[in-house]
Design a protein around this motif. Structure first.
Motif, PDB file in Angstrom:
ATOM      1  N   GLU A 114       0.855  -1.180   0.000  1.00  0.00           N
ATOM      2  CA  GLU A 114       0.000   0.000   0.000  1.00  0.00           C
ATOM      3  C   GLU A 114       0.895   1.235   0.000  1.00  0.00           C
ATOM      4  O   GLU A 114       1.717   1.420   0.905  1.00  0.00           O
ATOM      5  CB  GLU A 114      -0.911   0.010   1.229  1.00  0.00           C
ATOM      6  N   VAL A 115       0.748   2.062  -1.018  1.00  0.00           N
ATOM      7  CA  VAL A 115       1.631   3.221  -1.175  1.00  0.00           C
ATOM      8  C   VAL A 115       1.189   4.320  -0.215  1.00  0.00           C
ATOM      9  O   VAL A 115       0.050   4.783  -0.257  1.00  0.00           O
ATOM     10  CB  VAL A 115       1.613   3.739  -2.620  1.00  0.00           C
ATOM     11  N   ALA A 116       2.107   4.735   0.650  1.00  0.00           N
ATOM     12  CA  ALA A 116       1.797   5.789   1.622  1.00  0.00           C
ATOM     13  C   ALA A 116       1.955   7.162   0.978  1.00  0.00           C
ATOM     14  O   ALA A 116       1.008   7.942   0.896  1.00  0.00           O
ATOM     15  CB  ALA A 116       2.704   5.658   2.841  1.00  0.00           C
ATOM     16  N   TYR A 153       9.515  16.191  -6.846  1.00  0.00           N
ATOM     17  CA  TYR A 153       8.164  16.700  -6.602  1.00  0.00           C
ATOM     18  C   TYR A 153       7.362  15.622  -5.884  1.00  0.00           C
ATOM     19  O   TYR A 153       7.659  14.433  -5.986  1.00  0.00           O
ATOM     20  CB  TYR A 153       7.469  17.122  -7.904  1.00  0.00           C
ATOM     21  N   HIS A 154       6.356  16.060  -5.159  1.00  0.00           N
ATOM     22  CA  HIS A 154       5.495  15.143  -4.430  1.00  0.00           C
ATOM     23  C   HIS A 154       4.360  14.721  -5.341  1.00  0.00           C
ATOM     24  O   HIS A 154       3.576  15.557  -5.787  1.00  0.00           O
ATOM     25  CB  HIS A 154       4.964  15.826  -3.162  1.00  0.00           C
ATOM     26  N   GLY A 155       4.267  13.424  -5.634  1.00  0.00           N
ATOM     27  CA  GLY A 155       3.263  12.921  -6.560  1.00  0.00           C
ATOM     28  C   GLY A 155       2.006  12.441  -5.866  1.00  0.00           C
ATOM     29  O   GLY A 155       1.752  12.743  -4.700  1.00  0.00           O
ATOM     30  N   ARG A 156       1.227  11.666  -6.591  1.00  0.00           N
ATOM     31  CA  ARG A 156      -0.071  11.212  -6.094  1.00  0.00           C
ATOM     32  C   ARG A 156      -0.037   9.702  -5.867  1.00  0.00           C
ATOM     33  O   ARG A 156       0.008   8.915  -6.809  1.00  0.00           O
ATOM     34  CB  ARG A 156      -1.163  11.574  -7.091  1.00  0.00           C
ATOM     35  N   ALA A 157      -0.057   9.294  -4.586  1.00  0.00           N
ATOM     36  CA  ALA A 157       0.047   7.878  -4.245  1.00  0.00           C
ATOM     37  C   ALA A 157      -1.145   7.083  -4.761  1.00  0.00           C
ATOM     38  O   ALA A 157      -1.022   5.900  -5.096  1.00  0.00           O
ATOM     39  CB  ALA A 157       0.170   7.711  -2.730  1.00  0.00           C
ATOM     40  N   GLY A 158      -2.316   7.713  -4.830  1.00  0.00           N
ATOM     41  CA  GLY A 158      -3.528   6.988  -5.190  1.00  0.00           C
ATOM     42  C   GLY A 158      -3.610   6.548  -6.632  1.00  0.00           C
ATOM     43  O   GLY A 158      -4.482   5.739  -6.975  1.00  0.00           O
ATOM     44  N   THR A 159      -2.714   7.036  -7.489  1.00  0.00           N
ATOM     45  CA  THR A 159      -2.741   6.613  -8.886  1.00  0.00           C
ATOM     46  C   THR A 159      -1.523   5.762  -9.246  1.00  0.00           C
ATOM     47  O   THR A 159      -1.199   5.596 -10.419  1.00  0.00           O
ATOM     48  CB  THR A 159      -2.854   7.818  -9.835  1.00  0.00           C
ATOM     49  N   VAL A 160      -0.835   5.222  -8.241  1.00  0.00           N
ATOM     50  CA  VAL A 160       0.206   4.226  -8.488  1.00  0.00           C
ATOM     51  C   VAL A 160      -0.474   2.877  -8.686  1.00  0.00           C
ATOM     52  O   VAL A 160      -1.286   2.446  -7.857  1.00  0.00           O
ATOM     53  CB  VAL A 160       1.195   4.153  -7.308  1.00  0.00           C
ATOM     54  N   VAL A 161      -0.173   2.215  -9.800  1.00  0.00           N
ATOM     55  CA  VAL A 161      -0.833   0.962 -10.158  1.00  0.00           C
ATOM     56  C   VAL A 161       0.213  -0.098 -10.477  1.00  0.00           C
ATOM     57  O   VAL A 161       1.359   0.206 -10.784  1.00  0.00           O
ATOM     58  CB  VAL A 161      -1.779   1.141 -11.365  1.00  0.00           C
ATOM     59  N   VAL A 162      -0.218  -1.350 -10.434  1.00  0.00           N
ATOM     60  CA  VAL A 162       0.693  -2.448 -10.722  1.00  0.00           C
ATOM     61  C   VAL A 162       0.791  -2.661 -12.229  1.00  0.00           C
ATOM     62  O   VAL A 162      -0.128  -2.324 -12.997  1.00  0.00           O
ATOM     63  CB  VAL A 162       0.220  -3.740 -10.020  1.00  0.00           C
ATOM     64  N   SER A 163       1.911  -3.215 -12.648  1.00  0.00           N
ATOM     65  CA  SER A 163       2.159  -3.540 -14.048  1.00  0.00           C
ATOM     66  C   SER A 163       0.981  -4.314 -14.651  1.00  0.00           C
ATOM     67  O   SER A 163       0.399  -5.185 -14.007  1.00  0.00           O
ATOM     68  CB  SER A 163       3.422  -4.392 -14.163  1.00  0.00           C
ATOM     69  N   GLY A 164       0.651  -3.976 -15.887  1.00  0.00           N
ATOM     70  CA  GLY A 164      -0.456  -4.624 -16.579  1.00  0.00           C
ATOM     71  C   GLY A 164      -1.741  -3.828 -16.535  1.00  0.00           C
ATOM     72  O   GLY A 164      -2.678  -4.129 -17.282  1.00  0.00           O
ATOM     73  N   THR A 249       1.015   6.225 -12.479  1.00  0.00           N
ATOM     74  CA  THR A 249       2.393   5.768 -12.320  1.00  0.00           C
ATOM     75  C   THR A 249       2.338   4.259 -12.153  1.00  0.00           C
ATOM     76  O   THR A 249       1.619   3.753 -11.294  1.00  0.00           O
ATOM     77  CB  THR A 249       3.074   6.398 -11.089  1.00  0.00           C
ATOM     78  N   SER A 250       3.074   3.522 -12.970  1.00  0.00           N
ATOM     79  CA  SER A 250       3.056   2.058 -12.933  1.00  0.00           C
ATOM     80  C   SER A 250       4.326   1.538 -12.263  1.00  0.00           C
ATOM     81  O   SER A 250       5.414   2.085 -12.466  1.00  0.00           O
ATOM     82  CB  SER A 250       2.969   1.480 -14.351  1.00  0.00           C
ATOM     83  N   ILE A 251       4.168   0.460 -11.472  1.00  0.00           N
ATOM     84  CA  ILE A 251       5.338  -0.182 -10.869  1.00  0.00           C
ATOM     85  C   ILE A 251       5.297  -1.679 -11.154  1.00  0.00           C
ATOM     86  O   ILE A 251       4.238  -2.252 -11.403  1.00  0.00           O
ATOM     87  CB  ILE A 251       5.434   0.068  -9.347  1.00  0.00           C
ATOM     88  N   SER A 252       6.456  -2.289 -11.094  1.00  0.00           N
ATOM     89  CA  SER A 252       6.549  -3.735 -11.277  1.00  0.00           C
ATOM     90  C   SER A 252       5.961  -4.453 -10.065  1.00  0.00           C
ATOM     91  O   SER A 252       5.937  -3.905  -8.960  1.00  0.00           O
ATOM     92  CB  SER A 252       8.005  -4.144 -11.477  1.00  0.00           C
ATOM     93  N   PRO A 253       5.487  -5.688 -10.229  1.00  0.00           N
ATOM     94  CA  PRO A 253       4.877  -6.408  -9.101  1.00  0.00           C
ATOM     95  C   PRO A 253       5.874  -7.018  -8.141  1.00  0.00           C
ATOM     96  O   PRO A 253       5.490  -7.483  -7.068  1.00  0.00           O
ATOM     97  CB  PRO A 253       4.064  -7.501  -9.792  1.00  0.00           C
ATOM     98  N   TRP A 254       7.157  -7.023  -8.498  1.00  0.00           N
ATOM     99  CA  TRP A 254       8.186  -7.682  -7.689  1.00  0.00           C
ATOM    100  C   TRP A 254       9.008  -6.638  -6.948  1.00  0.00           C
ATOM    101  O   TRP A 254       9.561  -5.730  -7.556  1.00  0.00           O
ATOM    102  CB  TRP A 254       9.106  -8.525  -8.566  1.00  0.00           C
ATOM    103  N   VAL A 255       9.102  -6.770  -5.623  1.00  0.00           N
ATOM    104  CA  VAL A 255       9.954  -5.890  -4.824  1.00  0.00           C
ATOM    105  C   VAL A 255      11.260  -6.640  -4.563  1.00  0.00           C
ATOM    106  O   VAL A 255      11.288  -7.609  -3.794  1.00  0.00           O
ATOM    107  CB  VAL A 255       9.286  -5.492  -3.498  1.00  0.00           C
ATOM    108  N   VAL A 256      12.318  -6.202  -5.209  1.00  0.00           N
ATOM    109  CA  VAL A 256      13.618  -6.844  -5.053  1.00  0.00           C
ATOM    110  C   VAL A 256      14.238  -6.360  -3.746  1.00  0.00           C
ATOM    111  O   VAL A 256      14.423  -5.156  -3.550  1.00  0.00           O
ATOM    112  CB  VAL A 256      14.545  -6.505  -6.236  1.00  0.00           C
TER     113      VAL A 256
END
Length: 403
Positions: A114-116, A153-164, A249-256
Motif C-alpha cells: 500500500e503506497v503511503a 516533486y510530491h506525486g499522487r500515491a492513489g494513482t500508483v498501479v501495478v504492471s499490466g 504511475t506504474s510499478i513492477s509487481p516484484w519488490v527486489v
C-alpha cells in the motif's frame, strides 16, 4: 556460472534464482496473499508461516500486502531471507515446501504494498540536461540548484498501479507556443519515464540520516512515470508537475530486496561542487542496473542506472531533512534514467528529440509520442553474486482512449 543450488533445478541464468527472492502480493479468486518468487513459481508466505516453516512474527498471516512485513525492520528481513534461502535451497525441505508453491501464470499479481506517499526525483544529469535544452532552449540547461540538491516533486500515491494496468490517455489544458490561449482535451504528447523506485519499510519520526538508508529502505521496483508532455509544458511553471504526471504511475509487481542488490553496488558519481554535509555518505554508492525499454515489442532504449548523479541514500536524506517523516510504504522514484547516447534515454521526448526524430518500430510504423493501443514494457537486471543476474521483472502498460 556458479550459483547456489536449489532443489527446483533452475537454469543457471534464471533472473529469479535463489540470490534474488523478490516479494510480491498475489491473488486467486477473491483471496489475496503475499509471496516470494523463485524461478517461475511463487511461495505462499502466509501458508509457510502458518505451518511453522518460517518465523516473521506473524507478518504474513492474514496480510494482503507487504506493509506489515516491511515495517518489521532489517533484523526480521534478514532472518526471513536466510530462512527462505534454506527452505528453497535445501532438498530436505522439499516435501514441506513444494505444496505451497504456485505457478506465476496461475495467479493474479497485485500492487505489492500500500503506497503511503509518492515522491519522484530528477536525478539523471543527462535527462535534466536534455529536458532543459528542450524546455528552455535560450537558457542554461540546468537550473542553479540542480547540482546542490536532489530536485523532486510530491506525486499522487492513489494513482500508483501495478504492471499490466491500462493507462487511459489523460486530458487537461495544453497550449502550444504559437497559440493565443490554452485549450482543453486529451494529451497529444503522451510519454514514459523509465525509473527505479525505492520502497520504505521502517518509518521514521523525522529526518533519516544519510548513513541510515539501509535501516529504512526495504527494496526496489521498476517504475514508469507516465507523462503528458503538453500538459506538463503549460502547467509546470512556477510550481512544477501536476496533472501532466498525476494521472498514472506504474510499478513492477516484484519488490527486489535491497540485500539482493549487494553485488550491484557501484561507486557514486563525483559531485561538484561538493554537496552539503547532510548529503555526504560514508559509503557513497549507487547501483548498477541495466534497463531495457520496449515500445510495442521493439527495444528502443537501454538506460544505465549506474550513472545517476544523485543516489537513493541522498534522495531519502533530502526528502526528510526538513522534518518530514518517512512512512511504511513510501515510494520514491529515481527520476528518468538516461545515459549520454540517444539509445540510452529513458523518455520518448528525449529519444525523438521532442518529435523531431521519429523512431521506426519493428512492424514498420514510426512513432514520436504514444498512440492509443501502444504498449510500453520496461525490464531490468542487475549483477548478482557469482556471475548471476538479479531480475526486476517487467512494468508494462497499454495506452487506452480517454475515459
Amino acid at each position: 556460472m556458479s550459483t547456489e543450488a536449489s532443489w527446483l533445478e533452475l537454469a543457471d541464468d534464471d533472473p529469479f534464482g535463489i540470490h534474488n527472492l523478490p516479494y510480491c502480493a498475489f491473488g486467486q479468486d477473491r483471496f489475496r496473499w503475499t509471496g516470494v518468487r523463485i524461478g517461475d513459481r511463487i511461495l505462499n508466505l502466509a501458508a509457510a508461516e502458518g505451518r511453522g516453516l518460517l518465523d516473521a512474527g506473524g507478518a504474513f498471516l492474514g496480510q494482503s500486502n507487504l506493509n506489515r512485513f516491511m515495517s518489521a525492520g532489517r533484523p526480521v528481513w534478514a532472518r526471513v531471507r536466510e530462512r527462505l534461502t534454506e527452505l528453497l535451497g535445501s532438498g530436505r525441505h522439499r516435501e514441506a515446501v513444494e505444496p505451497l508453491l504456485l505457478s506465476v501464470g496461475d495467479v493474479r499479481l497485485e500492487l505489492p504494498f500500500e503506497v503511503a506517499d509518492y515522491v519522484d526525483f530528477y536525478s539523471s544529469l543527462e535527462h535534466a540536461t536534455n529536458l532543459g535544452r528542450l524546455f528552455r532552449p535560450d537558457a542554461e540547461a540546468l537550473l542553479p540548484n540542480w547540482r546542490h540538491l536532489p530536485v523532486g516533486y510530491h506525486g499522487r500515491a492513489g494513482t500508483v498501479v501495478v504492471s499490466g494496468t491500462d493507462v487511459p490517455r489523460p486530458s487537461g489544458q495544453r497550449k502550444a507556443p504559437d497559440e493565443p490561449a490554452p485549450a482543453y482535451g486529451p494529451s497529444a504528447r503522451l510519454d514514459i519515464e523509465a525509473e527505479v523506485g525505492f520502497v520504505v519499510g521502517v518509518p521514521s519520526d523525522g529526518p533519516v540520516p544519510i548513513d541510515d538508508f539501509r535501516a529504512h529502505v526495504f527494496g526496489a521496483v521498476l517504475v514508469n512515470d507516465w507523462s503528458a508532455r503538453d500538459l506538463q509544458a503549460w502547467e509546470y511553471v512556477p510550481l512544477g508537475p501536476f496533472l501532466g504526471k498525476s494521472f498514472r504511475t506504474s510499478i513492477s509487481p516484484w519488490v527486489v530486496p535491497l540485500d539482493a542488490l549487494d553485488a550491484a553496488r557501484a561507486p557514486g558519481p563525483e559531485q561538484q561542487p561538493p554537496v552539503l554535509p547532510y548529503l555526504r555518505a560514508a559509503d557513497h554508492h549507487g547501483y548498477e542496473i541495466d534497463i531495457e525499454v520496449r515500445w510495442n515489442g521493439t527495444t528502443v532504449s537501454r538506460p544505465p542506472f549506474a550513472g545517476m548523479y544523485w543516489t537513493p541514500a541522498q534522495q531519502l536524506a533530502h526528502l526528510t531533512v526538513n522534518g518530514a517523516w518517512a512512512r511504511t510504504g513510501d515510494l520514491y522514484a529515481s527520476g528518468t534514467v538516461s545515459g549520454p547516447e540517444p539509445d540510452q534515454t529513458g523518455s520518448f521526448i528525449e529519444r525523438t528529440w521532442n518529435g523531431a526524430r521519429p523512431i521506426q518500430l519493428d512492424d514498420g510504423t514510426t512513432r514520436t509520442f504514444l498512440l492509443d493501443g501502444d504498449t510500453v514494457a520496461i525490464t531490468a537486471t542487475a549483477p548478482g553474486p557469482d556471475g548471476s543476474r538479479i531480475g526486476f521483472g517487467e512494468v508494462a502498460g497499454t495506452v487506452t482512449k480517454p475515459e
